[in-house]
Design an enzyme around this catalytic site. Structure first.
Site, PDB file in Angstrom:
ATOM      1  N   LYS A 111       0.813  -1.261  -0.193  1.00  0.00           N
ATOM      2  CA  LYS A 111       0.075   0.114   0.036  1.00  0.00           C
ATOM      3  C   LYS A 111       1.074   1.327   0.082  1.00  0.00           C
ATOM      4  O   LYS A 111       0.605   2.403  -0.621  1.00  0.00           O
ATOM      5  CB  LYS A 111      -1.076   0.030   1.185  1.00  0.00           C
ATOM      6  CG  LYS A 111      -1.930  -1.059   0.976  1.00  0.00           C
ATOM      7  CD  LYS A 111      -3.268  -0.628   1.945  1.00  0.00           C
ATOM      8  CE  LYS A 111      -4.260  -1.506   1.332  1.00  0.00           C
ATOM      9  NZ  LYS A 111      -5.430  -1.294   2.447  1.00  0.00           N
ATOM     10  N   LYS A 191      -5.567 -10.156  -8.531  1.00  0.00           N
ATOM     11  CA  LYS A 191      -6.619 -10.438  -7.575  1.00  0.00           C
ATOM     12  C   LYS A 191      -7.870  -9.453  -7.861  1.00  0.00           C
ATOM     13  O   LYS A 191      -7.596  -8.226  -8.198  1.00  0.00           O
ATOM     14  CB  LYS A 191      -6.387  -9.914  -6.036  1.00  0.00           C
ATOM     15  CG  LYS A 191      -7.173 -10.395  -5.113  1.00  0.00           C
ATOM     16  CD  LYS A 191      -6.543 -10.156  -3.605  1.00  0.00           C
ATOM     17  CE  LYS A 191      -7.564 -10.033  -2.753  1.00  0.00           C
ATOM     18  NZ  LYS A 191      -7.075  -9.866  -1.278  1.00  0.00           N
ATOM     19  N   LYS A 194     -11.840  -3.864  -6.757  1.00  0.00           N
ATOM     20  CA  LYS A 194     -12.376  -2.676  -7.177  1.00  0.00           C
ATOM     21  C   LYS A 194     -11.163  -1.754  -7.616  1.00  0.00           C
ATOM     22  O   LYS A 194     -11.541  -1.042  -8.765  1.00  0.00           O
ATOM     23  CB  LYS A 194     -13.306  -2.012  -5.979  1.00  0.00           C
ATOM     24  CG  LYS A 194     -13.677  -0.487  -6.363  1.00  0.00           C
ATOM     25  CD  LYS A 194     -15.119  -0.425  -6.016  1.00  0.00           C
ATOM     26  CE  LYS A 194     -15.713   1.178  -6.236  1.00  0.00           C
ATOM     27  NZ  LYS A 194     -16.554   1.222  -7.160  1.00  0.00           N
TER      28      LYS A 194
END
Ligand code: SF4
Length: 325
Positions: A111, A191, A194
């Site tokens: 992240k 994966k 969204k």
């Protein structure tokens, strides 16, 4: 009864990956465990987000969980920020968690790369809040996918550190690893998510779902209809494993390897089987949408029940760590 805790972020548009990888199993687990399921809105604000959207998505996530079959009679379902003791415990856990442990978390590293302009303390402390989410209920089990195992290990580490410093209060929770097939996005390479825009939303209209499926990547080496394919490297076959019966899987496997079926035929069968399971969910979601007060009542009642447990744990924790109570 053994207790389970698990959470889902209100990132909007719950997709096939969420359903197969987590939610379907959550429903199943309510038969044998005391289950606490949480929409983790405070986790969602660790990255940039639309302020006006958060509330809507939180409610939508709760609605979809109910539509998928979670029942307030069989589990407690609530929104993380409605039980404020989570963040209080997270602060206390911050004080026993070495920074080095957080810096080595794979999700933090990933992240940090994705959100270079916003590497904040919340992003680093994400697994500490997760530890608080789980341990405040003294949950013994946490159903997760493989990518979250490291965070549950950290939760165990936090429990150990706390217990060593202050005395035995928290259990070391065990992972319940999801046995569901790992579904990739329609791009067939990453994966389903969204943020990657490679997802099939549970509540998308059926034409959109078919269009996404029709154009989804299959075995990349099966270029022409007459080329045999390899289902073991095809994401469409992985999705079949989540929705199609054993005999269909055998037929597809054989048909693909001998090129006696084409990818579009294969996808049509998948679409039929998938929609058979998803249609009742979509219908329930539609009727819940017309009764949003019911959804709000469920999450408020869930928060009341969870707060009662969390308050008890925090009374114990505050006394143990020596703050003036
Ligand atoms: S026939 Fe089905 S399993 Fe085989 S490559 Fe095409 S989509 Fe994949």
């Amino acid at each position: 009864m053994k207790r389970i805790f698990s959470g889902i972020q209100p990132t909007g548009d719950i997709h096939l990956g969420n359903y197969v990888g987590a939610i379907r199993n959550w429903v199943y687990l309510t038969e044998t465990y005391d289950c606490i399921y949480c929409v983790v809105d405070y986790h969602a604000i660790t990255i940039a987000y639309e302020i006006e959207e958060l509330k809507r998505r939180t409610l939508e996530t709760a609605l979809v969980l109910l539509a998928c079959g979670l029942s307030p009679d069989k589990c407690k379902m609530f929104v993380q920020s409605h039980v404020r003791e989570h963040t209080e415990l997270a602060w206390i856990f911050n004080c026993v968690t070495p920074i080095g442990e957080l810096e080595r978390m794979t999700q933090f590293k990933d992240k940090s790369k994705q959100h270079r302009a916003n590497i904040n303390m919340g992003l680093m402390g994400y697994p500490v809040l997760q530890a608080a989410d789980i341990l405040i209920y003294k949950a013994g089990y946490v159903p997760v996918g493989e990518d979250q195992v490291q965070h549950v290990e950290l939760t165990r580490e936090v429990a150990r550190k706390f217990n060593t410093r202050y005395g035995d209060i928290f259990p070391e929770p065990q992972v319940i690893l999801s046995m569901a097939p790992k579904i990739l996005g329609v791009d067939g390479s990453s994966k389903m998510s969204k943020s990657m825009n490679n997802y099939i939303g549970l509540l998308e209209n059926s034409d959109t779902i078919w269009e996404k499926l029709r154009t989804a990547v299959t075995d990349v080496n099966r270029i022409r209809r007459k080329d045999p394919g390899d289902p073991s490297v095809c994401n469409i076959f992985t999705i079949h494993r989540a929705f199609s019966p054993d005999q269909t899987l055998l037929d597809i496997d054989n048909g693909c390897r001998t090129a006696s079926i084409g990818c579009i035929d294969c996808k049509k069968t998948l679409f039929t089987n998938m929609m058979e399971e998803l249609n009742p969910i979509r219908e329930r979601a539609e009727s819940l949408n017309n009764d949003i007060d019911y959804v709000i009542d469920v999450i408020k009642a869930g928060a009341d029940k969870c707060r009662a447990i969390a308050e008890k744990t925090m009374d114990e924790v505050r006394t143990t760590i020596g703050v003036f109570v």
